[in-house]
Write a protein that holds these residues in place. Structure first.
Motif, PDB file in Angstrom:
ATOM      1  N   GLU A 217      -4.121 -29.009  -2.046  1.00  0.00           N
ATOM      2  CA  GLU A 217      -3.342 -28.530  -2.930  1.00  0.00           C
ATOM      3  C   GLU A 217      -3.137 -29.796  -3.718  1.00  0.00           C
ATOM      4  N   ASP A 218      -3.773 -30.773  -3.292  1.00  0.00           N
ATOM      5  CA  ASP A 218      -3.388 -32.246  -4.181  1.00  0.00           C
ATOM      6  C   ASP A 218      -3.826 -32.153  -5.493  1.00  0.00           C
ATOM      7  N   ALA A 219      -3.002 -32.264  -6.470  1.00  0.00           N
ATOM      8  CA  ALA A 219      -3.609 -32.318  -7.922  1.00  0.00           C
ATOM      9  C   ALA A 219      -4.700 -33.279  -8.173  1.00  0.00           C
ATOM     10  N   ASP A 220      -4.680 -34.577  -7.630  1.00  0.00           N
ATOM     11  CA  ASP A 220      -5.630 -35.685  -7.793  1.00  0.00           C
ATOM     12  C   ASP A 220      -6.891 -35.032  -7.131  1.00  0.00           C
ATOM     13  N   GLU A 221      -6.844 -34.452  -6.087  1.00  0.00           N
ATOM     14  CA  GLU A 221      -8.064 -34.170  -5.290  1.00  0.00           C
ATOM     15  C   GLU A 221      -8.747 -32.784  -6.230  1.00  0.00           C
ATOM     16  N   LEU A 222      -7.947 -32.004  -6.434  1.00  0.00           N
ATOM     17  CA  LEU A 222      -8.125 -30.839  -7.330  1.00  0.00           C
ATOM     18  C   LEU A 222      -9.008 -31.332  -8.650  1.00  0.00           C
ATOM     19  N   ASP A 223      -8.650 -32.236  -9.314  1.00  0.00           N
ATOM     20  CA  ASP A 223      -9.094 -32.844 -10.362  1.00  0.00           C
ATOM     21  C   ASP A 223     -10.465 -33.465 -10.163  1.00  0.00           C
ATOM     22  N   LEU A 224     -10.574 -34.104  -9.083  1.00  0.00           N
ATOM     23  CA  LEU A 224     -11.782 -34.785  -8.396  1.00  0.00           C
ATOM     24  C   LEU A 224     -12.800 -33.470  -8.316  1.00  0.00           C
ATOM     25  N   LEU A 225     -12.384 -32.352  -7.619  1.00  0.00           N
ATOM     26  CA  LEU A 225     -12.917 -31.272  -7.460  1.00  0.00           C
ATOM     27  C   LEU A 225     -13.641 -30.736  -8.739  1.00  0.00           C
ATOM     28  N   VAL A 226     -12.819 -30.608  -9.678  1.00  0.00           N
ATOM     29  CA  VAL A 226     -13.279 -30.036 -10.898  1.00  0.00           C
ATOM     30  C   VAL A 226     -14.352 -31.054 -11.483  1.00  0.00           C
ATOM     31  N   ALA A 227     -14.276 -32.330 -11.316  1.00  0.00           N
ATOM     32  CA  ALA A 227     -15.263 -33.124 -11.862  1.00  0.00           C
ATOM     33  C   ALA A 227     -16.583 -33.135 -11.135  1.00  0.00           C
ATOM     34  N   MET A 228     -16.377 -32.955  -9.909  1.00  0.00           N
ATOM     35  CA  MET A 228     -17.828 -32.745  -8.849  1.00  0.00           C
ATOM     36  C   MET A 228     -18.526 -31.515  -9.315  1.00  0.00           C
ATOM     37  N   ILE A 229     -17.613 -30.294  -9.315  1.00  0.00           N
ATOM     38  CA  ILE A 229     -18.378 -29.175  -9.583  1.00  0.00           C
ATOM     39  C   ILE A 229     -18.851 -29.100 -10.984  1.00  0.00           C
ATOM     40  N   GLY A 230     -18.162 -29.650 -12.083  1.00  0.00           N
ATOM     41  CA  GLY A 230     -18.409 -29.561 -13.405  1.00  0.00           C
ATOM     42  C   GLY A 230     -19.655 -30.768 -13.528  1.00  0.00           C
ATOM     43  N   GLY A 231     -19.807 -31.665 -12.915  1.00  0.00           N
ATOM     44  CA  GLY A 231     -20.873 -32.527 -13.028  1.00  0.00           C
ATOM     45  C   GLY A 231     -22.330 -32.189 -12.703  1.00  0.00           C
ATOM     46  N   ALA A 232     -22.417 -30.801 -12.477  1.00  0.00           N
ATOM     47  CA  ALA A 232     -23.762 -30.384 -12.251  1.00  0.00           C
ATOM     48  C   ALA A 232     -23.690 -29.217 -12.676  1.00  0.00           C
ATOM     49  N   GLU A 233     -24.902 -28.681 -13.216  1.00  0.00           N
ATOM     50  CA  GLU A 233     -25.098 -27.203 -14.165  1.00  0.00           C
ATOM     51  C   GLU A 233     -25.032 -26.029 -12.850  1.00  0.00           C
ATOM     52  N   GLN A 234     -24.435 -25.183 -13.576  1.00  0.00           N
ATOM     53  CA  GLN A 234     -24.303 -24.027 -12.611  1.00  0.00           C
ATOM     54  C   GLN A 234     -25.634 -23.535 -12.054  1.00  0.00           C
ATOM     55  N   ALA A 235     -26.818 -23.637 -12.606  1.00  0.00           N
ATOM     56  CA  ALA A 235     -27.983 -23.592 -12.242  1.00  0.00           C
ATOM     57  C   ALA A 235     -28.444 -24.289 -10.783  1.00  0.00           C
ATOM     58  N   GLU A 236     -28.047 -25.739 -11.057  1.00  0.00           N
ATOM     59  CA  GLU A 236     -28.218 -26.634 -10.147  1.00  0.00           C
ATOM     60  C   GLU A 236     -27.355 -26.151  -8.743  1.00  0.00           C
ATOM     61  N   TRP A 237     -26.067 -25.562  -8.702  1.00  0.00           N
ATOM     62  CA  TRP A 237     -25.550 -25.337  -7.585  1.00  0.00           C
ATOM     63  C   TRP A 237     -26.057 -23.964  -7.009  1.00  0.00           C
ATOM     64  N   ARG A 238     -26.775 -23.053  -8.102  1.00  0.00           N
ATOM     65  CA  ARG A 238     -27.235 -21.972  -7.175  1.00  0.00           C
ATOM     66  C   ARG A 238     -28.510 -22.245  -6.699  1.00  0.00           C
ATOM     67  N   LYS A 239     -29.644 -23.385  -7.329  1.00  0.00           N
ATOM     68  CA  LYS A 239     -30.663 -23.690  -6.628  1.00  0.00           C
ATOM     69  C   LYS A 239     -30.502 -24.421  -5.234  1.00  0.00           C
ATOM     70  N   GLU A 240     -29.281 -25.118  -4.998  1.00  0.00           N
ATOM     71  CA  GLU A 240     -29.032 -25.715  -3.920  1.00  0.00           C
ATOM     72  C   GLU A 240     -28.632 -24.585  -2.789  1.00  0.00           C
ATOM     73  N   ILE A 241     -27.688 -23.725  -3.365  1.00  0.00           N
ATOM     74  CA  ILE A 241     -27.375 -22.671  -2.457  1.00  0.00           C
ATOM     75  C   ILE A 241     -28.611 -21.761  -1.813  1.00  0.00           C
ATOM     76  N   ALA A 242     -29.296 -21.655  -2.775  1.00  0.00           N
ATOM     77  CA  ALA A 242     -30.589 -20.777  -2.315  1.00  0.00           C
ATOM     78  C   ALA A 242     -31.402 -21.440  -1.478  1.00  0.00           C
ATOM     79  N   LYS A 243     -31.443 -22.588  -1.546  1.00  0.00           N
ATOM     80  CA  LYS A 243     -32.315 -23.776  -0.899  1.00  0.00           C
ATOM     81  C   LYS A 243     -31.638 -23.684   0.709  1.00  0.00           C
ATOM     82  N   ALA A 244     -30.298 -23.546   0.727  1.00  0.00           N
ATOM     83  CA  ALA A 244     -29.604 -23.634   2.365  1.00  0.00           C
ATOM     84  C   ALA A 244     -29.787 -22.337   2.704  1.00  0.00           C
TER      85      ALA A 244
END
Length: 277
Positions: A217-244
């Protein structure tokens, strides 16, 4: 509706049906092509319809009138018929009556009706639940709106606007498994990470976001999470999930999403803590 010059119209087939109420006792079912009602799922459905009979939900049955007084046979609606019989206080049912030359024609119509019937999607049902004032659906819709998200009008992402989502099944599971507060945080993270983008792969990524938001629930960690997820394209995340999933065929999409995003989060959080030290 005016005829379109671009649409080639074939001549209408069949005979114009009649609409009438028919006594329950006059309606028959042909076991040669109709599905058996012996299965537990069918019996549960019949009992549920009988117990909670609602005329507002009773659509007309499709009935075949066989030639030469051969009888009236239900093509579509035998669960409603059996529920009415089970109750005993439903004397007649609304029917669309069609005349066929043979039982084979009836069976062909039965096949066509079931092939062309499109079941309601999770998205369709959710929007209807919101419109009806369902408490959970309304709460989810309000949380989405607060995060700047909205329900997509359909499942075709090509005409979506940024912020539209259609992954209602995954959202409802997150609401149940992680709770409203964590799911609301996940909405916010998703919206901020891909702000201004069409959320084509939100359904694939969201389970992992929701699982991570359930842990912090930590605001700073949530900001970091936003930066981490937004740092890659949606298609890249999808590719990694498909690989798993390719590496572990037994891994379902939601679990793969959680695994990939959790691993990435552990790495990002470790780097963040090292820099802060």
């Amino acid at each position: 509706m005016p005829r379109s010059d671009r649409l080639k119209l074939n001549p209408p087939l069949g005979r114009l049906p009649t609409l009438q109420f028919i006594l329950v006792g006059e309606l028959q079912v042909d076991p040669e092509y109709q599905r058996s009602l012996e299965a537990r799922s069918s019996q549960r459905l019949i009992r549920r319809v009988a117990q909670h009979w609602n005329w507002d939900l009773c659509q007309p049955l499709v009935v075949a009138r066989r030639p030469d007084g051969g009888g009236l046979f239900v093509i579509d609606g035998q669960h409603r018929l059996q529920a009415a019989k089970l109750r005993g206080d439903i004397a007649q049912l609304p029917c669309v009556v069609v005349e066929y030359a043979s039982a084979a024609d009836e069976a062909a119509s039965f096949v066509h009706l079931n092939q062309e019937r499109r079941p309601l999607s999770k998205l369709d049902l959710f929007k209807a639940a919101v419109a009806s004032g369902d408490s959970q659906a309304t709460a989810i819709a309000d949380a989405m709106k607060s995060a700047g998200l909205s329900c997509a009008p359909h499942g075709n992402f090509v005409s979506w606007k940024p912020g539209m989502v259609s992954n209602i099944g995954g959202i409802e599971r997150a609401w149940k498994d992680h709770g409203p507060e964590a799911t609301s945080r996940a909405f916010d993270v998703l919206a901020r990470a891909f702000e201004g983008q069409v959320l084509r792969y939100a359904g694939t990524i969201f389970p992992g976001i929701a699982a991570l938001c359930a842990e912090t629930e930590d605001a700073d960690e949530l900001d970091l999470l936003v930066a981490m997820i937004g740092g890659a394209e949606q298609a890249e995340w999808r590719k990694e999930i498909a690989k798993a999933r390719a590496e572990d065929p037994d891994l379902k999409f939601a679990a793969a999403s959680e695994q990939v995003l959790s691993n990435a989060w552990d790495e990002a959080l470790g780097e963040y803590l090292d820099e802060a030290a």
